[in-house]
Write a protein that holds these residues in place. Sequence first.
Motif, short mmCIF file in Angstrom:
data_model
loop_
_atom_site.label_atom_id
_atom_site.label_comp_id
_atom_site.label_asym_id
_atom_site.label_seq_id
_atom_site.Cartn_x
_atom_site.Cartn_y
_atom_site.Cartn_z
N GLN A 1 12.56 50.01 39.41
CA GLN A 1 13.14 48.87 40.11
C GLN A 1 14.61 48.64 39.76
O GLN A 1 15.35 48.08 40.55
N SER A 2 15.03 49.08 38.59
CA SER A 2 16.42 48.91 38.19
C SER A 2 17.29 50.10 38.58
O SER A 2 18.48 50.12 38.27
N ASP A 3 16.69 51.09 39.26
CA ASP A 3 17.41 52.31 39.65
C ASP A 3 17.97 53.05 38.45
O ASP A 3 19.03 53.69 38.52
N ASP A 4 17.27 52.96 37.34
CA ASP A 4 17.68 53.66 36.13
C ASP A 4 17.68 55.16 36.39
O ASP A 4 16.66 55.72 36.82
N PRO A 5 18.78 55.86 36.13
CA PRO A 5 18.80 57.30 36.35
C PRO A 5 17.84 58.06 35.43
O PRO A 5 17.53 59.22 35.68
N ALA A 6 17.37 57.37 34.38
CA ALA A 6 16.42 58.00 33.46
C ALA A 6 14.98 57.93 33.98
O ALA A 6 14.07 58.48 33.34
N TRP A 7 14.78 57.26 35.11
CA TRP A 7 13.42 57.18 35.68
C TRP A 7 12.86 58.57 35.89
O TRP A 7 13.49 59.40 36.57
N ALA A 8 11.71 58.83 35.30
CA ALA A 8 11.13 60.17 35.35
C ALA A 8 9.61 60.07 35.44
O ALA A 8 9.01 59.05 35.06
N SER A 9 9.00 61.13 35.93
CA SER A 9 7.54 61.18 35.96
C SER A 9 6.98 61.18 34.54
O SER A 9 7.58 61.76 33.63
N MET A 10 5.87 60.48 34.39
CA MET A 10 5.16 60.45 33.11
C MET A 10 3.72 60.86 33.39
O MET A 10 3.07 60.29 34.26
N THR A 11 3.23 61.84 32.66
CA THR A 11 1.89 62.33 32.97
C THR A 11 1.15 62.80 31.74
O THR A 11 1.75 63.35 30.81
N CYS A 12 -0.12 62.54 31.75
CA CYS A 12 -1.02 63.01 30.72
C CYS A 12 -1.51 64.43 31.01
O CYS A 12 -1.99 65.13 30.13
N LEU A 13 -1.39 64.85 32.27
CA LEU A 13 -1.89 66.15 32.69
C LEU A 13 -0.80 67.22 32.51
O LEU A 13 0.33 67.00 32.89
N ALA A 14 -1.16 68.33 31.98
CA ALA A 14 -0.22 69.44 31.85
C ALA A 14 0.18 69.93 33.24
O ALA A 14 -0.61 69.87 34.18
N PRO A 15 1.42 70.39 33.39
CA PRO A 15 1.86 70.90 34.71
C PRO A 15 1.10 72.14 35.11
O PRO A 15 0.52 72.82 34.29
#
Length: 384
Positions: free
Chosen positions: A370-384
Amino acid sequence: MLPRSAPPHLLAALLGVVACNATPGDGQTDGAGGSSTTSTGGDATNGTDTTTNEAGTGDIHGPVGEWVWHDVPGAICANGTPTGLGVNQGAGDRLVIYMSGGSACLDEGCSIGTPSMRKDGGFGAAELAECVAGDCDGSVTFPGESIFDRSAATNPFSDATFVFISNCAGDYYVGDNDHAFPGWTAQFHGSRNQRLFAAALAASFPAASRVILTGGSAGSVGAMLNYWQWVEAFPGTRVDLVSDSFAFVFADGPEWRYELHDPQVPPGCTTCAADYRTVYEFNASLAPDSRIAVLDAENNWTLDLVTGYQYTAGLQALQTRLDDLPNLRYYVANGDEHILLQHPLDSDAINVERDGDAPQRLSEFLAQMQSDDPAWASMTCLAP
């Protein structure tokens, strides 16, 4: 339930957390009637009130911090009774539109769906009041420190106007069909309802700085497949999308797509009917300056059951597809919870934690979005 001034901190039927690598009647269909409204407030609710408004004419407002019911002319539940919107006015200029879950009506008794979509169901002012009191359409509940709690420091939406949409159409919000069951005819018109709701809110909030369309489970399906309607209704306004706990992991959508509803697809998405996974690319291209989030859990117990325990593998494969979309990120939590937004946003039950790293929290993910933070990234428990 929608939170009161001293909200309880448990959902109905919270499930245990597992480790990241663990396995686990013929009513009106049109009309210009006004709307009987009820309101409650506190953190987001208190008291009761009734007024009369006419939705779609720029008057869907109310006292800040109170839940108010507004009928929307032409919008109906599956049994044909009129329905509308629960609105809690905020002090800010954003709109958070939440589409509730509760499966769908697939048989005469709507046996796997919520009470509001049944022959004797419906959702209006009285049902909204029941939600605020804690008995919300079977299982739609919101504890303290979740998205409807204005007092929660972890809530990035605390000053927004909240809008609650019931799943009473019984068709994943995408139907366009009357279906005859023994003893009654279900009027599955969730897609039309969305158009009416979007128009009513756009007329009432023309100066909204941002719209956040979200929904859990069945509401997630509705949010994804109706996103185009909200983008069209709010031209020039950024419309973000947060889908929660019902990802499209199969091409043909067998876990939600039923002929009796005649489900509608975005008219501009020429590939969606053949492969529903392409709605992610379609939505991302529809509003490239907006942000899209996909929320889920690694062992989402509801979708695992529905898909014969193929959901987690499908979700893992979907991550690779979503990585290519520049304005979309995903958050896949540890455990087996279903509908992450029906938890406190900092709940350990919906954290992401891998390889002994510090836990990542949904509140942080949404705040960065919501703050348009450039650090916004996917977070996942599942391995790619």
